[in-house]
Design an enzyme around this catalytic site. Structure first.
Site, PDB file in Angstrom:
ATOM      1  CB  SER A 110      -0.986   0.196   1.789  1.00  0.00           C
ATOM      2  OG  SER A 110      -1.007   1.170   1.307  1.00  0.00           O
ATOM      3  CE1 TYR A 163      -4.662  -2.330   4.703  1.00  0.00           C
ATOM      4  CE2 TYR A 163      -3.572  -0.114   4.073  1.00  0.00           C
ATOM      5  CZ  TYR A 163      -4.398  -1.795   4.027  1.00  0.00           C
ATOM      6  OH  TYR A 163      -4.383  -1.605   2.152  1.00  0.00           O
TER       7      TYR A 163
END
Length: 284
Positions: free
Chosen positions: A177, A190
């Site tokens: 990401s 995350y």
């Protein structure tokens, strides 16, 4: 392709559903045209029920691959929709409802896919969990364990289970990401998992390279999927992606093309790299 330049306020319960997204995302159902780059390949895509996973499964099928998709049991409706689109291309789609947070679940997932397909050529570790919180004290005590188990442990366990079945020329692709490079404090756990996956990708490339197996990662930026309205505050959903240089969120199909490239023979000398699909946000 729907316009994502002005996404309105909306909220869904986790894990969200594609049918309730406004505007509707593009997974390449009609917009993606295959060029036979994965003919005869057998792929497993985790998190394949919706979003990037669905778009990747559809693109793989249009390129000639049979596809198994893993997903949480509560995401069955979305998974069946992915299956419908994959099978519309004339390829097989095996549904594998799986909670990947245990090593045994990942072993059983590989066993099922290999039994159905007779082998495995492409593994996409795409399943992920996130839940945003504004303050450190707001994070539930067990959330960091869930986030790491879903995003990191499952990637390690599944790749380990799949490795004995991967022949030279096979490809493993992890989903990281932009959060690994530009972490947001509401997504601190995350973001940490995605940074860990970047490191894991490089190490797996070194470990599996001598076997002729390539390992890479795709680092998406803000992509319009059910994960967004089901895990973020409504005020963050409105205008999602407008802070990128391109000024909008990305469509799932716009990320799927990166997975196709990395899985194909066109990337035969590409391993240990992280390919950003971020709308212009830096990935370094």
């Amino acid at each position: 392709m729907s316009d994502l330049s002005s996404i309105p306020v909306q909220k869904q319960d986790w894990p969200g559903t594609t049918a309730d997204l406004r505007p509707a995302p593009d997974h390449g159902e009609t917009s993606y045209a295959g060029r036979d780059r994965l003919t005869g390949k057998r792929a497993l895509v985790t998190g394949g029920d919706s979003g990037i996973g669905r778009a990747t499964a559809i693109a793989f099928a249009k390129e000639g691959a049979d596809v198994a998709i893993a997903y949480l049991p509560q995401e069955r409706v979305d998974a069946q929709e992915t299956q419908r689109h994959v099978e519309a291309t004339g390829r097989r789609c095996v549904l594998c409802p799986t909670d990947q947070r245990t090593q045994q679940a990942n072993k059983e997932l590989v066993r099922k896919v290999v039994s159905e397909f007779g082998g495995l050529d492409i593994l996409v570790n795409n399943a992920g969990f996130q839940m945003a919180h504004q303050e450190l004290e707001d994070f539930p005590d067990d959330q960091i364990e869930r986030t790491f188990a879903t995003n990191v442990y499952a990637t390690f366990w599944l790749t380990k289970a799949a490795a004995p079945h991967l022949e030279p020329g096979s490809s493993v692709i992890n989903t990281t990401s932009i959060q690994a490079f530009e972490p947001s404090t509401p997504l601190l756990d995350y973001a940490a998992t995605k940074a860990a996956l970047n490191n894991l990708t490089v190490n797996l490339a070194g470990e599996l390279g001598p076997r002729g197996i390539r390992v890479n990662a795709v680092a998406p930026g803000p992509i319009w999927t059910p994960l967004i309205p089901s895990t973020m505050p409504q005020e963050k959903v409105e205008g999602f992606g407008s802070d990128t240089p391109l000024g909008r969120a990305g469509q799932p199909v716009e990320v799927a093309t990166a997975y196709v490239y990395l899985a194909s023979d066109e990337a035969s000398y590409v391993s240990g790299t992280v390919l950003g699909v971020t709308g212009g946000k830096p990935v370094f």
